[in-house]
Design a protein around this motif. Sequence first.
Motif, mmCIF file in Angstrom:
data_model
loop_
_atom_site.group_PDB
_atom_site.id
_atom_site.type_symbol
_atom_site.label_atom_id
_atom_site.label_comp_id
_atom_site.label_asym_id
_atom_site.label_seq_id
_atom_site.Cartn_x
_atom_site.Cartn_y
_atom_site.Cartn_z
ATOM 1 N N TYR A 265 69.464 68.472 -93.422
ATOM 2 C CA TYR A 265 68.560 67.471 -92.856
ATOM 3 C C TYR A 265 68.245 67.774 -91.392
ATOM 4 O O TYR A 265 67.129 67.529 -90.924
ATOM 5 N N ILE A 266 69.238 68.295 -90.680
ATOM 6 C CA ILE A 266 69.056 68.587 -89.259
ATOM 7 C C ILE A 266 68.318 69.914 -89.072
ATOM 8 O O ILE A 266 67.485 70.055 -88.173
ATOM 9 N N GLU A 267 68.607 70.862 -89.934
ATOM 10 C CA GLU A 267 67.995 72.188 -89.814
ATOM 11 C C GLU A 267 66.535 72.190 -90.246
ATOM 12 O O GLU A 267 65.733 72.981 -89.747
ATOM 13 N N ASP A 268 66.167 71.305 -91.168
ATOM 14 C CA ASP A 268 64.804 71.274 -91.696
ATOM 15 C C ASP A 268 63.876 70.570 -90.699
ATOM 16 O O ASP A 268 64.088 69.409 -90.339
ATOM 17 N N ASN A 269 62.859 71.261 -90.266
ATOM 18 C CA ASN A 269 61.919 70.696 -89.295
ATOM 19 C C ASN A 269 60.637 70.181 -89.940
ATOM 20 O O ASN A 269 59.691 69.823 -89.241
ATOM 21 N N LYS A 270 60.609 70.115 -91.252
ATOM 22 C CA LYS A 270 59.418 69.626 -91.941
ATOM 23 C C LYS A 270 59.354 68.099 -91.870
ATOM 24 O O LYS A 270 60.364 67.425 -91.682
ATOM 25 N N SER B 91 68.251 61.906 -83.459
ATOM 26 C CA SER B 91 67.166 62.548 -82.712
ATOM 27 C C SER B 91 65.911 62.731 -83.554
ATOM 28 O O SER B 91 64.817 62.877 -83.022
ATOM 29 N N LYS B 92 66.056 62.718 -84.883
ATOM 30 C CA LYS B 92 64.904 62.889 -85.768
ATOM 31 C C LYS B 92 64.247 61.565 -86.152
ATOM 32 O O LYS B 92 63.295 61.547 -86.938
ATOM 33 N N GLY C 182 72.213 64.551 -84.188
ATOM 34 C CA GLY C 182 71.100 65.234 -84.839
ATOM 35 C C GLY C 182 70.292 64.306 -85.725
ATOM 36 O O GLY C 182 69.056 64.368 -85.735
#
Length: 464
Positions: free
Chosen positions: A234-239, A365-366, A362
Amino acid sequence: MITPRFSCSQTTNTVVVSIYCPSIRASDVEIHVDHTLFSIHVNPYFLRLNFSHPIIEDDESNAKYEPSSGYLTVTLTKADPGQDFQDLDLLAKLLAPRPTNVQAPCIEVVSSTTEEDELVEKAQNLSIDRQEILEAAQNDWQLPQSLPEDIPGVSIHAVQRYGFLNMYTGYFKHISHTENEVDELGPDAEIIAPAERRKKRIAHENSKWDEEHYMADFADDEMIQELIAWKHPYIEDNKAIHYTDEENMVMLRLPRKEYLATPHQTHVCYLTLLSLLFSYAYDSRTTQCDPTPESAWTIAALVPAFTALDPPPYDDTHIPFPLVFSPAELNAALVPSYRRCLAFPLYRSFALAEACRADVAGYLSKGKRLVLRCLLDIKNALDHHEVYYLYSKLWVDDFCVWIQTYGSDDVLTALAEGLKALPMSKNLIGWHLDELEAAVQGVEDRESDSDDESSGDSSDSSSS
């Protein structure tokens, strides 16, 4: 009435509502638009949505029904062309009641019986009793007699409230008859005051703390280092976040409430959210996002608001600005989560707890969309457990609704920055972690020196 599946989208000048309502007659559809409120009724479906900006019905508005797919598509015109309608993907927010201007908590109606109805009922009962007495006297019947019932004991304890915004009570009356392994209050959960709950929680954490377990995990941390190195997708995915059909169905089944929280209660909600996300981060790391049958226990056991009905705040700091979080307050909010992940689950490591804190930062922040997805994952784990589903009812369901309708991305971002910069000291945990780690390191150093001496003696003997 059934709430149908639906989705919303927008163009520059219109809002499009796509509703799944198979096997209906299009001629029976009733549509009503009132400022920001849109409602549609066609037996047996009813849908009411409250948009962030006004909409109107005009010549450009229309409704089309496709019998083959079962979808009714309603196109509405924006009152202000070009205006951006936010949060059209947050279904619970759209389904929430229209906000009121009342600044006091709403009153929950627990019975539809009015005071007048009760008086009439008592009068009727009295009339019946009197009629029986008169008939008995006229016919010389023996009036029925019975021994008076014992007066029930009067409890001197006030019933305590708990759960989201302290809205609930009565859920733990029969806790002793369930296999709730994380409950720390026992059968007195309904009457224990908040201060006593906290004492019981801390005492239970201290009783479960195991120095040898912690030292063993510190000495042999190969598996723990693998868990720390793992990255949450979830944190690594920037979509951009798009909810699945399953997630949308869960959101449709959430309660539809309006929360009139005070500034202090809102402050507490954000702090409690940290502990929920921390427990989720720990379970996600230890299972690598592949939940196990133990995930519900892990999540529940690490949340003080679940196990001891003891949410934050955990310090007495006066908060002049309700949505400003000081480092001291964030430390106090996270210390119970750290203590619990060091005392209860399989892997007990301060470094692992620090990695979970980074994960929470993380998620925050999203923004609230990712936080909502994490809450839905928590809800899914708890709902599939025969006992711990209770905590979904008391906390998680309301959090899922609240974060959509009242959550602020700006506040979540500020919390994320605060967590990233937070200096979490081991001394705050209270279990002398530095000393235990130093003892383990000392033993390892001595064993290393002993191995070096042994290898040196062997080389001397071979050379002679």
